[in-house]
Design a protein around this motif. Structure first.
Motif, short mmCIF file in Angstrom:
data_model
loop_
_atom_site.label_atom_id
_atom_site.label_comp_id
_atom_site.label_asym_id
_atom_site.label_seq_id
_atom_site.Cartn_x
_atom_site.Cartn_y
_atom_site.Cartn_z
N ARG A 105 42.10 36.18 44.12
CA ARG A 105 42.91 36.38 42.79
C ARG A 105 43.98 37.53 43.02
O ARG A 105 45.14 37.57 42.77
CB ARG A 105 42.18 36.34 41.51
N PHE A 106 43.30 38.75 43.23
CA PHE A 106 44.10 39.91 43.43
C PHE A 106 44.24 40.61 44.63
O PHE A 106 44.99 41.83 44.82
CB PHE A 106 43.10 40.97 42.49
N GLY A 107 43.89 40.26 46.01
CA GLY A 107 43.91 40.61 47.02
C GLY A 107 43.09 41.88 47.39
O GLY A 107 43.15 42.53 48.45
N LYS A 108 42.03 42.21 46.56
CA LYS A 108 41.13 43.27 46.93
C LYS A 108 39.91 43.21 45.89
O LYS A 108 40.14 42.54 44.67
CB LYS A 108 41.79 44.52 46.68
N ALA A 109 38.98 43.54 46.50
CA ALA A 109 37.44 43.52 45.79
C ALA A 109 36.71 44.54 46.38
O ALA A 109 36.61 44.73 47.71
CB ALA A 109 37.28 42.23 45.99
N SER A 110 35.74 45.13 45.41
CA SER A 110 34.85 45.98 46.07
C SER A 110 33.70 45.76 45.19
O SER A 110 33.56 45.72 43.89
CB SER A 110 35.09 47.61 45.37
#
Ligand code: EPU
Length: 428
Positions: A105-110
């Motif tokens: 969805r956002f192009g990033k994840a942690s």
């Protein structure tokens, strides 16, 4: 240190309703991150893993409204962060599905390395391989966090080195918005994979082949809110089927998809149980005695590893020698020592367990080593002679809704006590 106290040798009879599938809902709740609208999810099981997934969504900024015990509405348009907190992630294995969903969805994840049941090493190399194939950069682990980012994701072909439920789910989640077509080869075929694909398609995704070993995901530009009902839990149903047989009972398991239970049904029949299938229910009656048999656990449609400890209890009471071959997990026999305390005769050698049936099990203080191992202890205790105490029941309650109430409804003598209550009393 809450525990169950179970007075054994009670025959289970009657009807039990099966809840929504844990392993479907723990994938579908993270998948709501991908929607541009409100997702209404029905038939959610009321279990601790659902509470954790909803808390994670809340912590990300999603608007979570619990409509009733089995229905929730989630609006992910209010999400403000792509970082999942440590204290929530460690409670549940499936917290890693937020990597695929947030990345998609956002192009990033942690997301912190997840917790969950311990069956030996539980690598996630195939998940990361999938993200990388779609063009994401997976950063070296820092402070226990897995971080991935991408300017844009582009569809690609991903061959899984082993059939992995988690990797199949995570790659599907990351791929729904990726440009072009993603092909997942050697994909998992479990009912919850199909349920996730149906859910995503109901939001507007274009996923084909779920339930076969090649899944094709054609990226779309937008996914919408939807209303969706979770499938019944295959393993919860199987657990009650095994409990019926272990106690010499006669139980109708309602709200199931019999097709999902075929491998379990076949083994119980081989052991001498009588099984009648209807559209959405299965009646299980124990035979006069339990016959030994061999079981190899495999990815769906093989015999599920999540039913391995429960079937081991039955084989412990069957005449003759049975062999279990655990074909999925490196170390899923940690419950064997507990079952031995109850008189079972089991030798473990690597992935094999050799079980010499005994005429009956006897009560003992035991622990739930993990979710399914705990369910197996409950079954053993209901069949055993005497009063059994089971500790560490928090593992069991991660995945079984209203276990005590459902079993009491079938005639079991089971009681849940909390630490401060007096210990050994009969349950009813
Ligand atoms: N594996 C790898 N690398 C990976 C992923 C998996 O080597 O990147 C290996 C695992 O070590 C294992 C095998 O592949 O030996 C299969 O693992 P899989 O990824 O399929 O398991 P999972 O997704 O972590 C899910 C269920 C488990 C169930 C397994 C197998 C969920 C949340 N969990 O785990 O369910 O045992 O599939 O069917 O869906 C349970 O419900 O009690 C439970 C443990």
């Amino acid at each position: 240190m809450d525990k169950y106290i179970i007075c054994g040798e009670r025959r289970l009879t009657g009807t039990v309703d099966i809840s929504g599938a844990k392993n479907a809902v723990v994938a579908i709740l993270p998948a709501t991150v991908l929607a541009n609208g409100v997702c209404r999810i029905e038939n959610i099981p009321n279990i601790a893993d659902v509470d954790t997934a909803l808390e994670i969504l809340n912590s990300l900024g999603a608007t979570v409204s619990r409509i009733d015990k089995h229905t929730v509405e989630i609006d992910s348009r209010t999400i403000v962060t792509q970082t999942v907190p440590h204290d929530l992630a460690k409670k549940m294995r499936a917290s890693y599905y937020f990597i695929g969903a947030l990345l998609g969805r956002f192009g990033k994840a942690s997301v912190p390395m997840p917790g969950g049941c311990y069956f030996g090493v539980r690598p996630i190399d195939q998940h990361l391989k999938g993200f990388t194939a779609l063009g994401a950069q997976v950063l070296p682990m820092k402070n226990g966090m897995i971080s991935a980012c991408a300017d844009s994701l582009v569809g690609n072909s991903v061959y899984l080195d082993m059939v992995s439920v988690g990797a199949t789910v995570n790659i599907m989640l990351a791929a729904v918005y990726a440009e072009g077509i993603t092909v997942i080869e050697n994909a998992a075929k479990e009912p919850h994979i199909v349920d996730l694909a149906n859910f995503l398609n109901s939001m507007g995704a274009d996923i084909r082949g779920a339930g076969t070993d090649v899944i094709k995901v054609r990226g779309v530009n937008r996914l919408y809110g939807t209303t969706y009902s979770i499938i019944p839990d295959q393993i919860e149903a199987g657990t009650y089927m095994a409990a019926a047989v272990a106690t010499g009972g006669d139980v109708t398991v309602r709200n199931v998809i019999p097709k999902h239970l075929e491998s379990i049904t076949a083994k119980l029949q081989e052991m001498g149980a009588e099984i009648e299938e209807f559209d959405e229910e299965i009646r299980v009656s124990a035979g006069n005695f339990l016959r030994h048999c061999n079981v190899k656990t495999m990815p769906h449609p093989g015999f599920p590893t999540d039913m391995q400890p429960q079937i081991a209890v039955l084989l412990s009471m069957a005449e003759g020698t049975s062999i279990i071959n655990e074909g999925v997990w490196e170390n899923r026999y940690r419950y064997v020592d507990e079952l031995r305390r109850m008189g079972a005769e089991i030798q473990v050698d690597g992935k094999l367990a050799v079980i010499q049936g005994v005429p009956h099990l006897t009560a003992a203080p035991v622990k739930a080593m993990d979710l399914r191992a705990g369910a197996a202890m409950v079954i053993a205790a209901m069949a055993a002679h005497g009063v059994t105490e089971i500790e560490d029941i928090q593992y069991i309650e991660r995945g079984y809704e209203d276990l005590v109430e459902k079993l009491r409804g079938l005639g079991a003598d089971i009681r849940r006590v909390s630490e401060d209550e007096p210990a050994l009393q009969t349950a009813q």
